[in-house]
Design an enzyme around this catalytic site. Structure first.
Site, PDB file in Angstrom:
ATOM      1  CB  THR A  17      -0.912   0.037   1.250  1.00  0.00           C
ATOM      2  OG1 THR A  17      -1.593  -1.205   1.377  1.00  0.00           O
ATOM      3  CG2 THR A  17      -1.927   1.159   1.172  1.00  0.00           C
ATOM      4  CE  LYS A 125       5.823   6.977   1.001  1.00  0.00           C
ATOM      5  NZ  LYS A 125       4.580   7.734   1.230  1.00  0.00           N
ATOM      6  CG  ASP A 280       1.735   9.522   6.613  1.00  0.00           C
ATOM      7  OD1 ASP A 280       1.611   9.028   7.757  1.00  0.00           O
ATOM      8  OD2 ASP A 280       1.978   8.839   5.597  1.00  0.00           O
ATOM      9  NE  ARG A 281      -1.615   5.884   8.987  1.00  0.00           N
ATOM     10  CZ  ARG A 281      -2.077   4.660   9.140  1.00  0.00           C
ATOM     11  NH1 ARG A 281      -2.944   4.404  10.088  1.00  0.00           N
ATOM     12  NH2 ARG A 281      -1.663   3.698   8.354  1.00  0.00           N
ATOM     13  CD  GLU A 362      -5.822   6.300   2.726  1.00  0.00           C
ATOM     14  OE1 GLU A 362      -6.111   5.210   2.225  1.00  0.00           O
ATOM     15  OE2 GLU A 362      -4.678   6.613   3.079  1.00  0.00           O
ATOM     16  CB  SER A 364      -6.135   4.426   8.026  1.00  0.00           C
ATOM     17  OG  SER A 364      -5.740   5.131   6.848  1.00  0.00           O
TER      18      SER A 364
HETATM   19  C1  VG1 Z   1      -2.915   1.309   5.816  1.00  0.00           C
HETATM   20  C2  VG1 Z   1      -4.178   2.148   5.818  1.00  0.00           C
HETATM   21  C3  VG1 Z   1      -4.209   3.022   4.571  1.00  0.00           C
HETATM   22  C4  VG1 Z   1      -2.940   3.864   4.515  1.00  0.00           C
HETATM   23  C5  VG1 Z   1      -1.725   2.960   4.584  1.00  0.00           C
HETATM   24  C6  VG1 Z   1      -0.438   3.735   4.644  1.00  0.00           C
HETATM   25  O1  VG1 Z   1      -2.917   0.457   4.691  1.00  0.00           O
HETATM   26  O2  VG1 Z   1      -5.315   1.340   5.867  1.00  0.00           O
HETATM   27  O3  VG1 Z   1      -5.354   3.823   4.620  1.00  0.00           O
HETATM   28  O4  VG1 Z   1      -2.892   4.612   3.324  1.00  0.00           O
HETATM   29  O5  VG1 Z   1      -1.778   2.150   5.746  1.00  0.00           O
HETATM   30  O6  VG1 Z   1      -0.449   4.623   5.716  1.00  0.00           O
HETATM   31  P1  VG1 Z   1      -3.352  -1.092   4.741  1.00  0.00           P
HETATM   32  O7  VG1 Z   1      -3.054  -1.635   3.390  1.00  0.00           O
HETATM   33  O8  VG1 Z   1      -2.556  -1.713   5.843  1.00  0.00           O
HETATM   34  O9  VG1 Z   1      -4.808  -1.084   5.089  1.00  0.00           O
HETATM   35  V1  VG1 Z   1       0.959   4.968   6.524  1.00  0.00           V
HETATM   36  O10 VG1 Z   1       0.636   6.317   7.454  1.00  0.00           O
HETATM   37  O11 VG1 Z   1       1.139   3.521   7.436  1.00  0.00           O
HETATM   38  O12 VG1 Z   1       2.108   5.116   5.360  1.00  0.00           O
HETATM   39 CO    CO Z   2       2.223   7.149   8.102  1.00  0.00          CO
END
Ligand code: VG1
Ligand code: CO
Length: 542
Positions: A17, A125, A280-281, A362, A364
């Site tokens: 992701t 990344k 970023d969150r 998102e 999350s």
């Molecule tokens: C998770 C979240 C997704 C977010 C990703 C990266 O992915 O659900 O919304 O974009 O993490 O966020 P997944 O595939 O585990 O559901 V970060 O702040 O961890 O780079």
């Molecule tokens: Co993050």
């Protein structure tokens, strides 16, 4: 001075992701990092003499990998490398710096919300010239390259001093060690009315920001305390530590329990917030109320015009598919476009570049705008502070008024972590096999309207992404989504997203899990999740 080193491919260097994430010991294998970094460079074209931005969230192994990247980027022919002091830079700051200086791209070292330390996770990344995560076309090409790589190039020089600000050279390549906060703080000062937020703090408004011993500490201290006048000590856990002080830097009420408990208790400050490993969150908790990220997206979109950077209004909103439909209500009322994308910030880039949307989010806990091409934790906090400064009401009242106007989308995510891959696949298969026969079926009061395996057609570049999560939509607006995480490093993580829409304010005071009880029961029944995983309850409920 440039050494060419023969190497052999590793299995499984597939970005998920958000980049390549593995356990630290996997990354520590000889050539593991080098292979992946060389595969990135081999995939790119036209960067000779251009600028690369490098930074990480400070987790264990960050410094070592920074040194490898500096020497390899020099060997590959980049003209300049901007690296954050100490190898540190938050994900949104990397995005801001790429854009400000017109860099060719950037490399972010982070596994974001995953735990750190010698046995924890690490990640790499690549971000492109618009400042955003590389799209699938590029990450697929990088993965393909990792399977055939036979050598990498590295400058044979001693380690660079990354703790002193200033410039040094590796051959013809300038390595510039930069203040990781300065450019980002300057951008925030342009988007927001700092005077208005200063007045809010002057009026006695109190706040706690929990940096979770991750990257946002230095950013939050400089901006909130030094520039905006929040009281000293407003930012806690503000020193980035290689193991995040043992914290799990995933900002949700479960992992940020101290903050949550404080905000629900008698001595709560007016406002609480936290960020994740790479910044970023955002987690937003008002006194006595946790604001779900989906609600936060909707509320911020409805108020963005209060900040100078968005005074002209927003062009549209994008949300990831599992994110609740709260933002859709706002978009409809404002008469702007709403887009539903697969999970992961890389799908927002094209929409932002084409100015189809201004705000994205998102479920999350990621929210952001067109100011960068990443989600941005502190940005969301500053936009919240903007609306609190303008409205001078408690967060709780703002959220309740929002629900009264637009209806409430009760929302929860149930995660089943470290599930054996076969069991997780069996759950997904069980649901997938019913997808075509579900429409029209009833489960108590819930009647299925439609069901599908979410696919996304990018309206800007025409690319297609399939198998992005199984959706079951009910006639009353309730939803269930099943998805496998793409960021975990241990077995599989199953995410079940649950939602129910309630228009009537008389019914807005129900506890979330109770409000969703029917939907939860159907989600379990349809998937047989308890039997297949052997887990009677999810590992984490947020
Ligand atoms: C998770 C979240 C997704 C977010 C990703 C990266 O992915 O659900 O919304 O974009 O993490 O966020 P997944 O595939 O585990 O559901 V970060 O702040 O961890 O780079
Ligand atoms: Co993050």
């Amino acid at each position: 001075m440039i050494r060419t080193v023969p190497t052999q491919p590793f299995d499984g260097q597939k970005p998920g992701t958000s980049g390549l994430r593995k356990k630290v010991p996997v990354f520590q294998q000889p050539h593991y990092v080098e292979n992946f970094v060389q595969s990135i460079f081999d995939t790119l074209e036209g960067f000779a003499g251009k600028t690369l931005v490098v930074g990480g969230d400070g987790r264990f192994y960050n410094r070592e990998v920074v040194q490898k990247i500096l020497k390899m980027a020099a060997a590959a022919g980049f003209g300049r490398i901007k690296v954050g002091q100490g190898g540190l830079m938050s994900t949104p700051a990397v995005s801001a710096v790429i854009r400000k200086y017109g860099a060719f791209g950037g490399i972010v070292l982070s596994a974001s919300h995953n735990p750190g330390g010698p046995e924890g996770d690490f990640g790499i990344k690549y971000n492109i010239g618009n400042g955003g995560p590389a799209p699938e076309k590029i990450t697929d090409a990088i993965f393909a390259r990792t399977k055939s790589i036979s050598e990498f190039k590295i400058a044979d020089v001693p380690d660079i001093d990354i703790d002193q600000l200033g410039e040094t050279k590796i051959g013809d390549t300038v390595v510039e060690v930069v203040d990781p906060v300065a450019d980002y703080a300057e951008l925030m000062g342009k988007l927001f009315d700092f005077d208005a937020i200063r007045d809010l703090f002057k009026s006695g408004f109190t706040m706690r920001f929990d940096a979770m011993s991750a990257i946002t500490g230095p950013y939050a201290r400089r901006i909130l305390e030094d520039q905006l006048g929040a009281a000293a000590g407003t930012v806690v856990n503000s020193t980035p530590l290689p193991d995040f002080g043992g914290h799990h830097p995933d900002p949700n009420p479960v992992n940020a329990k101290d903050l949550y408990d404080l905000m629900m208790g008698p001595n709560a400050p007016d406002f609480g917030a936290a960020s994740d490993g790479d910044g970023d969150r955002n987690l937003i908790i008002g006194r006595g109320i946790f604001v779900t990220p989906s609600d936060s997206l909707a509320i911020l979109a409805a108020h963005a015009h209060l900040a100078p950077g968005y005074a002209k209004g927003i062009s549209g909103i994008a949300r990831s598919m599992p994110t609740s439909l709260a933002a859709d209500q706002v978009a409809k009322a404002m008469g702007v476009g709403i887009y539903e994308t697969p999970t992961g910030w890389k799908f927002f880039g094209n929409l932002l570049d084409a100015d189809r949307v201004t705000i994205c989010g998102e479920e999350s806990a990621g929210t952001g705008s067109n100011h960068v091409r990443e989600k941005d934790g502190l940005w969301a906090v500053l936009l919240w502070l903007t609306l609190l400064a303008k409205r001078r009401q408690p967060t709780l009242d703002i959220v309740r008024e929002h629900w009264a106007k637009y209806g409430r989308n009760y929302y929860s995510r149930h995660d089943y972590e470290a599930v054996p891959t076969e069991a997780a696949n069996a759950v997904m298969e069980a649901v997938r096999s019913q997808i075509t026969s579900l429409p029209g079926k009833s489960f108590g009061a819930l009647k299925v309207k439609s069901a599908d395996d979410f696919a996304y057609h990018d309206p800007v570049d025409g690319s297609d992404s399939k198998n992005q999560g199984l959706r079951v939509l009910f006639e009353n607006g309730s939803r269930i989504v099943y998805r496998l995480s793409g960021t975990g490093t241990e077995g599989a993580t199953l995410r079940v997203y649950l939602e129910r829409y309630e228009a009537d304010p008389a019914h807005h005071g129900i506890e979330t899990q109770a409000a969703l009880a029917d939907v939860i029961a159907v989600a379990r029944q349809l998937s047989g999740i308890a039997e297949k995983t052997g887990m009677a309850e999810p590992s984490v409920v947020t």
